[in-house]
Design a protein around this motif. Structure first.
Motif, PDB file in Angstrom:
ATOM      1  N   LEU A  10      87.435  74.417 146.411  1.00 24.04           N
ATOM      2  CA  LEU A  10      88.216  75.486 147.027  1.00 24.04           C
ATOM      3  C   LEU A  10      89.161  74.881 148.055  1.00 24.04           C
ATOM      4  N   ASP A  12      92.174  75.482 151.176  1.00 24.25           N
ATOM      5  CA  ASP A  12      92.997  76.253 152.094  1.00 24.25           C
ATOM      6  C   ASP A  12      94.441  76.106 151.627  1.00 24.25           C
ATOM      7  N   VAL A 135      91.089  79.821 149.170  1.00 20.91           N
ATOM      8  CA  VAL A 135      90.562  80.742 150.179  1.00 20.91           C
ATOM      9  C   VAL A 135      91.397  80.524 151.434  1.00 20.91           C
ATOM     10  N   LEU A 162      91.518  84.025 146.989  1.00 20.89           N
ATOM     11  CA  LEU A 162      91.085  84.983 147.999  1.00 20.89           C
ATOM     12  C   LEU A 162      91.981  84.875 149.222  1.00 20.89           C
ATOM     13  N   SER A 164      92.713  86.537 153.057  1.00 21.19           N
ATOM     14  CA  SER A 164      91.926  87.238 154.078  1.00 21.19           C
ATOM     15  C   SER A 164      92.367  88.671 154.319  1.00 21.19           C
ATOM     16  N   LYS A 171      88.275  83.696 157.810  1.00 22.50           N
ATOM     17  CA  LYS A 171      87.704  82.454 158.331  1.00 22.50           C
ATOM     18  C   LYS A 171      87.863  82.432 159.853  1.00 22.50           C
ATOM     19  N   ILE A 176      83.430  85.131 153.905  1.00 27.29           N
ATOM     20  CA  ILE A 176      84.509  84.893 152.935  1.00 27.29           C
ATOM     21  C   ILE A 176      84.201  83.661 152.084  1.00 27.29           C
ATOM     22  N   ALA A 180      83.545  83.752 148.063  1.00 22.24           N
ATOM     23  CA  ALA A 180      84.257  82.819 147.182  1.00 22.24           C
ATOM     24  C   ALA A 180      83.280  82.130 146.233  1.00 22.24           C
ATOM     25  N   TYR A 193      84.859  72.310 149.846  1.00 25.85           N
ATOM     26  CA  TYR A 193      85.970  73.030 150.465  1.00 25.85           C
ATOM     27  C   TYR A 193      86.891  72.032 151.148  1.00 25.85           C
TER      28      TYR A 193
END
Length: 253
Positions: A10, A12, A135, A162, A164, A171, A176, A180, A193
């Motif tokens: 995952l 950012d 995410v 995803l 927010s 986060k 969250i 995920a 992550y």
């Protein structure tokens, strides 16, 4: 021993998948205001003068950002545009509203870039059998973000996305991360992550049971991550890193 092999990754968005650097918010906002205003004028919408349009949107944005900080949840920029615009007499189709939201975001999309080998890296991760997802904390509507990712040629790599603003939490709330994991269909211990923020990415990902990798960025310059957290300078380092992690896991089981 539990199976802790990495089976999903995952990411950012800002300063991880997309590098924006230290932007100048005033310039980005002004550019978005001008292009969105011109678009509404071309549709014969009752936008009034540019100065009032500029300040109305700026004040509404600042107010919503303040409320978001207070409530610790993000707002939906497209919903905000619709709410404010409708009160001022704007009458647009859903496609036109989304285009309006894109025009606000477009100046930022021209700044945000991926690293040169990002697409090849994502191909390698997919070929390795990994599920990929995003995410991200954001108030930018998904249609705008995904148009940007599509322009960069990487949207289809991510089966999970995803944002927010879709949830009553963001986060570093570990809910969250847990959501995920559930939606991507993997146990947290099998997820890696990748993020740039120690406070909002790395620590909560670990708390949720995931492994975490800190991507080098100005947002974490000079800051020390938690013990055992791996660091990378570029996204292209991920395939070899994950292969190393999984090989070590195989030998320890």
């Amino acid at each position: 021993m539990h199976d802790t092999q990495i089976k999903a990754v995952l990411f950012d968005l800002g300063e991880t998948l997309l590098d924006f650097g230290r932007i100048k918010p005033a310039e980005v906002f002004a550019a978005g205001a001008k292009s969105s205003y011109d678009y509404l004028r071309s549709l014969n919408q009752p936008v009034g003068g540019f100065k009032s349009y500029f300040w109305r949107n700026l004040l509404n944005l600042r107010m919503q950002r303040w409320i978001s900080c207070f409530k610790r949840r993000d707002f939906d920029a497209l919903a905000l545009l619709k709410r404010v615009g409708t009160k001022k007499g704007l009458r647009l189709s859903e496609e036109q509203w989304r285009q309006l939201a894109w025009l606000w975001y477009e100046p930022l999309s021209k700044i945000g870039r991926t690293e040169p080998e990002t697409k090849e890296t994502l191909v390698a991760l997919k070929d390795y059998g990994l599920k990929l997802g995003i995410v991200s904390n954001t108030f930018v509507h998904g249609t705008s973000l995904e148009k940007h990712l599509e322009q960069l040629g990487i949207l289809d790599f991510f089966t999970l996305r995803l944002y927010s603003y879709e949830f009553p939490f963001r986060k570093p709330d570990i809910r969250i991360f847990r959501m995920a994991a559930e939606r991507i269909g993997q146990a947290p211990q099998n997820i890696l992550y990748v993020g740039d923020r120690i406070d909002k990415d790395i620590k909560p990902a670990i708390k949720s049971g995931m492994s975490a990798v800190l991507k080098a960025a100005y947002t974490n310059s000079g800051r020390k991550p938690p013990p055992g957290v791996r660091r990378i300078a570029r996204i292209s380092e991920l395939p070899s890193l994950i292969e190393k992690i999984n090989t070590q896991t195989e030998h320890s089981i």
